[in-house]
Design a protein around this motif. Structure first.
Motif, PDB file in Angstrom:
ATOM      1  N   VAL A 249      14.511  12.040  -2.553  1.00 14.34           N
ATOM      2  CA  VAL A 249      14.019  11.954  -3.368  1.00 14.34           C
ATOM      3  C   VAL A 249      15.349  11.105  -4.245  1.00 14.34           C
ATOM      4  CG1 VAL A 249      13.094  11.509  -6.154  1.00 14.34           C
ATOM      5  CG2 VAL A 249      11.769  12.180  -4.118  1.00 14.34           C
ATOM      6  N   ALA A 250      16.054  10.685  -4.403  1.00 16.32           N
ATOM      7  CA  ALA A 250      17.000  10.236  -5.255  1.00 16.32           C
ATOM      8  C   ALA A 250      17.363  10.258  -6.436  1.00 16.32           C
ATOM      9  CB  ALA A 250      17.994   8.440  -5.053  1.00 16.32           C
ATOM     10  N   GLY A 251      18.314  10.858  -7.076  1.00 20.98           N
ATOM     11  CA  GLY A 251      18.353  11.848  -7.931  1.00 20.98           C
ATOM     12  C   GLY A 251      18.940  10.549  -9.062  1.00 20.98           C
TER      13      GLY A 251
ATOM     14  N   LEU B  16      22.615   1.071  -3.005  1.00 19.32           N
ATOM     15  CA  LEU B  16      22.008   2.376  -1.552  1.00 19.32           C
ATOM     16  C   LEU B  16      20.567   2.500  -1.652  1.00 19.32           C
ATOM     17  CD1 LEU B  16      22.654   3.797   0.374  1.00 19.32           C
ATOM     18  CD2 LEU B  16      23.130   5.679  -0.731  1.00 19.32           C
ATOM     19  N   ALA B  17      19.974   3.386  -2.866  1.00 27.00           N
ATOM     20  CA  ALA B  17      18.513   3.789  -2.620  1.00 27.00           C
ATOM     21  C   ALA B  17      17.726   2.516  -2.240  1.00 27.00           C
ATOM     22  CB  ALA B  17      18.117   4.483  -4.159  1.00 27.00           C
TER      23      ALA B  17
ATOM     24  N   ILE C 255      14.352   4.243  -1.125  1.00 29.46           N
ATOM     25  CA  ILE C 255      14.470   5.752  -1.810  1.00 29.46           C
ATOM     26  C   ILE C 255      13.381   5.214  -2.753  1.00 29.46           C
ATOM     27  CG2 ILE C 255      15.109   7.714  -2.004  1.00 29.46           C
ATOM     28  CD1 ILE C 255      15.628   7.305   1.181  1.00 29.46           C
ATOM     29  N   THR C 256      12.054   6.424  -3.122  1.00 30.62           N
ATOM     30  CA  THR C 256      11.661   6.653  -4.098  1.00 30.62           C
ATOM     31  C   THR C 256      13.201   7.565  -5.126  1.00 30.62           C
ATOM     32  OG1 THR C 256       9.780   7.153  -3.376  1.00 30.62           O
ATOM     33  CG2 THR C 256      10.508   7.915  -5.282  1.00 30.62           C
TER      34      THR C 256
ATOM     35  N   LEU D 269      23.542  11.138  -2.423  1.00 32.89           N
ATOM     36  CA  LEU D 269      22.792   9.961  -1.433  1.00 32.89           C
ATOM     37  C   LEU D 269      22.894   9.736  -0.162  1.00 32.89           C
ATOM     38  CD1 LEU D 269      19.513   9.475  -1.494  1.00 32.89           C
ATOM     39  CD2 LEU D 269      19.551   7.103  -2.420  1.00 32.89           C
ATOM     40  N   SER D 270      24.189   9.200  -0.426  1.00 34.47           N
ATOM     41  CA  SER D 270      24.411   9.119   1.165  1.00 34.47           C
ATOM     42  C   SER D 270      25.197   9.820   1.892  1.00 34.47           C
ATOM     43  CB  SER D 270      25.898   8.058   1.246  1.00 34.47           C
ATOM     44  OG  SER D 270      27.444   8.732   0.452  1.00 34.47           O
TER      45      SER D 270
END
Length: 353
Positions: A289-291, A296-297, A304-305, A268-269
């Motif tokens: 969309v973050a996994g 952080l999300a 972040i979704t 994500l970063s």
């Protein structure tokens, strides 16, 4: 007779060392057999709860400490478990390890932690080294699911093994994550918002998470009436340092994707840096969309979704699964436990421009 001669010897450490408390003393105090005390010490699940409580109380009252060296010679157990993961600096893996270590410590085991850098040669060398140390069990993330050299070393180790989010094998159990459900939910959410050009970044097909995410992404796109573009699927790496480059390559497509799914815990970063370099506003110019849900999300602006699963439960489940086979070598390997995922919707996803 002198005053000193009349004074009885103090019940201090010297006297305790001369007459150490034995397992027989604990059995006598608790009113049980020596074998029962041994089962309590080794956390055998067959022991009655009332008996376990009596034995534990006697151990505390007498200050009994098991002789680990003698137990190792008698049981051929070293009371040590090894955990080898690809990147111990990742907060998600740190949470996993902490939860697993709590289970092992409660069962009387010490956890040894090692970093593999997702390097196959390091994994082979590490398994060989741990086998010589005679650890009682191994938790492992593999860089590839099928490698003859690594599989041969794992088989020679002759210890119970649990793979961390990898496919089970005839010699190892696995605790995996339902990435398919998470990816399908992410695609459905983005499609509902009107996105048609959706990109996916994830790991290579050589590991189960990479394969599952790509397969679920392709299926979900078609189920939502969309045509997956192979050029918007980047199944290259889970490594954080490489995610910036792979995200940049996707954003350079013509036309570019309007939404991205980060199919991994650490990428994500890099994706966020790539969008910032291009001056893209997350949630307006690009949806993300973050996994894997993370601090952080959650704390990024906009939040972040993310696809979420219970990481502490992941660690505890893996530890308990491993201890079952350590305590009962007759249990056949190849078991798999799949933990569920859910999509946490936040502000990072909007309608495409």
């Amino acid at each position: 007779m002198t005053e000193d001669a009349e004074r009885p010897p103090p019940p201090g450490p010297a006297r305790e060392r001369a007459n150490p408390v034995t397992i027989r003393d604990v059995a006598t105090a608790a009113g049980v057999a020596i074998a029962t005390v041994s089962r309590v010490i080794h956390r055998n699940p067959t022991v009655n709860a009332d008996i376990k409580q009596r034995v534990d109380a006697a151990i505390r009252a007498l200050g009994y400490e098991p002789n680990i060296a003698a137990q190792s010679m008698r049981t051929r157990l070293t009371r040590t478990i090894a955990c080898a993961i690809r990147d111990i600096s990742m907060p998600e893996f740190a949470t996993f390890v902490r939860a697993a270590e709590g289970v092992f410590r409660a069962a009387g085991y010490t956890l040894i932690l090692a970093n593999t850098d997702n390097d196959l040669r390091q994994e082979v060398d590490l398994v060989r080294h741990l086998s010589r140390r005679r650890v009682d069990g191994l938790l492992l993330t593999k860089s590839v699911d099928d490698d003859d050299g690594l599989n041969a070393e794992l088989e020679r180790a002759e210890v119970p093994i649990v793979f961390i989010d990898r496919a089970p094998t005839p010699i190892a159990d696995a605790v995996t994550i339902d990435h398919r459900h998470g990816i399908r939910a992410a695609v459905a959410h983005l499609a509902m918002l009107g996105h048609t050009r959706i990109g996916l970044l994830t790991g290579q097909h050589t590991t189960r998470p990479g394969r599952d995410r790509v397969a679920a992404f392709t299926e979900a796109m078609r189920e939502n009436g969309l045509t997956p573009d192979p050029q918007l699927i980047s199944a290259q790496s889970f490594i954080e340092e490489q995610s910036f480059r792979h995200t940049s390559l996707l954003l350079d497509r013509d036309p570019p994707p309007t939404a991205l799914i980060m199919g991994g815990m650490a990428i994500l970063s890099g994706a966020l840096r790539a969008t910032q370099v291009r001056g893209l506003a997350v949630g307006r110019d690009i949806s993300i969309v973050a996994g894997c849900d993370s601090d952080l999300a959650e704390l990024t602006t906009p939040a972040i979704t993310a696809i979420r699963w219970d990481i502490p439960a992941w660690g505890r489940t893996a530890a308990n699964l491993l201890l079952e086979r350590v305590n009962d070598p007759g249990i056949p390997a190849g078991r798999q436990i799949i933990l569920p995922t859910e999509l946490v919707i936040r502000a990072s996803c909007g309608r495409p421009n």
